[in-house]
Scaffold this motif. Structure first.
Motif, short mmCIF file in Angstrom:
data_model
loop_
_atom_site.label_atom_id
_atom_site.label_comp_id
_atom_site.label_asym_id
_atom_site.label_seq_id
_atom_site.Cartn_x
_atom_site.Cartn_y
_atom_site.Cartn_z
N ALA A 16 0.72 -1.19 0.06
CA ALA A 16 -0.10 0.01 -0.15
C ALA A 16 0.89 1.34 0.03
N LEU A 17 1.82 1.35 0.82
CA LEU A 17 2.90 2.48 0.86
C LEU A 17 3.44 2.47 -0.57
N ARG A 18 3.92 1.47 -1.03
CA ARG A 18 4.41 1.79 -2.51
C ARG A 18 3.30 2.21 -3.54
N TYR A 19 2.35 2.04 -3.38
CA TYR A 19 1.03 2.32 -4.24
C TYR A 19 0.95 3.60 -4.16
N TYR A 20 0.91 4.38 -2.93
CA TYR A 20 0.77 5.64 -2.18
C TYR A 20 1.99 6.37 -2.90
N GLU A 21 3.15 5.98 -3.00
CA GLU A 21 4.18 6.41 -3.53
C GLU A 21 4.05 6.77 -5.07
N GLN A 22 3.63 5.57 -5.41
CA GLN A 22 3.42 5.61 -7.16
C GLN A 22 2.42 6.63 -7.31
N GLN A 23 1.35 6.92 -6.67
CA GLN A 23 0.18 7.86 -6.96
C GLN A 23 0.64 9.18 -6.57
N GLY A 24 1.96 9.26 -6.14
CA GLY A 24 2.33 10.76 -5.73
C GLY A 24 1.82 11.26 -4.43
N SER A 41 6.09 12.78 9.67
CA SER A 41 5.15 13.51 8.84
C SER A 41 4.55 12.71 7.91
N ASP A 42 5.32 11.63 7.54
CA ASP A 42 4.95 10.66 6.48
C ASP A 42 3.98 9.73 7.06
N LEU A 43 4.04 9.38 8.69
CA LEU A 43 3.13 8.45 9.08
C LEU A 43 1.89 9.35 9.38
N LYS A 44 2.01 10.76 9.49
CA LYS A 44 0.81 11.77 9.49
C LYS A 44 -0.01 11.62 8.32
N LEU A 45 0.59 11.61 7.12
CA LEU A 45 0.34 11.41 5.84
C LEU A 45 -0.68 10.14 5.77
N VAL A 46 -0.12 9.01 5.91
CA VAL A 46 -0.31 7.78 5.69
C VAL A 46 -1.85 7.59 6.57
N SER A 47 -1.70 8.12 7.92
CA SER A 47 -2.89 8.23 8.60
C SER A 47 -3.93 8.69 8.25
N GLU A 48 -3.89 9.87 7.37
CA GLU A 48 -4.69 10.69 6.90
C GLU A 48 -5.32 10.04 5.76
N ILE A 49 -4.55 9.58 5.05
CA ILE A 49 -5.13 8.56 3.64
C ILE A 49 -6.05 7.60 4.26
N THR A 58 -11.85 8.00 -2.03
CA THR A 58 -10.99 7.65 -2.91
C THR A 58 -9.42 8.11 -2.51
N LEU A 59 -8.41 7.45 -3.28
CA LEU A 59 -7.12 7.98 -3.11
C LEU A 59 -7.27 9.57 -3.87
N GLU A 60 -7.63 9.72 -4.85
CA GLU A 60 -7.78 10.92 -5.44
C GLU A 60 -8.65 11.78 -4.46
N ASP A 61 -9.60 11.67 -4.07
CA ASP A 61 -10.08 12.49 -2.87
C ASP A 61 -9.22 12.97 -1.96
N ALA A 62 -8.24 11.97 -1.49
CA ALA A 62 -7.32 12.03 -0.31
C ALA A 62 -6.24 13.00 -0.74
N GLU A 84 -13.96 21.31 0.32
CA GLU A 84 -14.77 21.17 -0.89
C GLU A 84 -14.78 19.71 -1.33
N VAL A 85 -13.85 18.95 -1.10
CA VAL A 85 -14.00 17.32 -1.22
C VAL A 85 -14.96 16.78 -0.22
N TYR A 86 -14.87 17.35 1.08
CA TYR A 86 -16.02 16.96 1.98
C TYR A 86 -17.36 17.21 1.62
N ARG A 87 -17.47 18.55 1.15
CA ARG A 87 -18.83 18.95 0.54
C ARG A 87 -19.33 17.99 -0.48
N ARG A 88 -18.39 17.67 -1.54
CA ARG A 88 -18.77 17.04 -2.64
C ARG A 88 -19.11 15.45 -2.11
N LYS A 89 -18.43 14.88 -1.21
CA LYS A 89 -18.69 13.64 -0.62
C LYS A 89 -19.97 13.55 0.04
#
Length: 126
Positions: A16-24, A41-49, A58-62, A84-89
């Motif tokens: 999953a981490l490699r995939y998140y990396e691949q997706q930027g 800070s990377d741990l915080k990013l992954v926790s948020e995702i 979705t990952l794009e939403d994230a 805005e993503v929250y509102r759309r969701k």
């Protein structure tokens, strides 16, 4: 920390981490020996995702949430793009609820036609 430790601490797979990396979504810094290196800070990013994915984003939403954190904000929801993503969701969920209520009404009507004396249960599938 290396990828295995980040995966363990975040409760995700290294894949999953490699995939998140691949997706930027997750930056990959490399040590001199070529290993991926991560920090808190990377741990915080992954926790948020992960928290967003858990509730149906979705990952794009994230992406706006991750960018907001990368910009130095304490929370991924601190930026207008994230709001805005929250509102759309929420609008998507409201539409799904509306659709499901319509389907439920149709099935209830079909049940009433098929079985006039049957009691219609609400609130579960007991």
């Amino acid at each position: 920390m290396r990828i295995g430790e980040l995966a363990r601490r975040a409760g995700v797979s290294t894949r999953a981490l490699r995939y998140y990396e691949q997706q930027g979504l997750l930056p990959a810094r490399r040590s001199t020996n070529g290993y991926r290196e991560y920090d808190e800070s990377d741990l915080k990013l992954v926790s948020e995702i992960r928290s967003l994915i858990t509730v149906g984003f979705t990952l794009e939403d994230a992406r706006p949430f991750v960018e907001c954190l990368r910009a130095g904000n304490d929370a991924g929801s601190a930026c207008p793009e994230s709001v805005e993503v929250y509102r759309r969701k929420l609008a998507e969920i409201d539409e799904q609820i509306h659709t499901l209520l319509g389907r439920r009404a149709e099935v209830a009507a079909q049940l009433a036609d098929a079985c006039p004396g049957c009691a219609l249960r609400t609130g579960g599938t007991k």
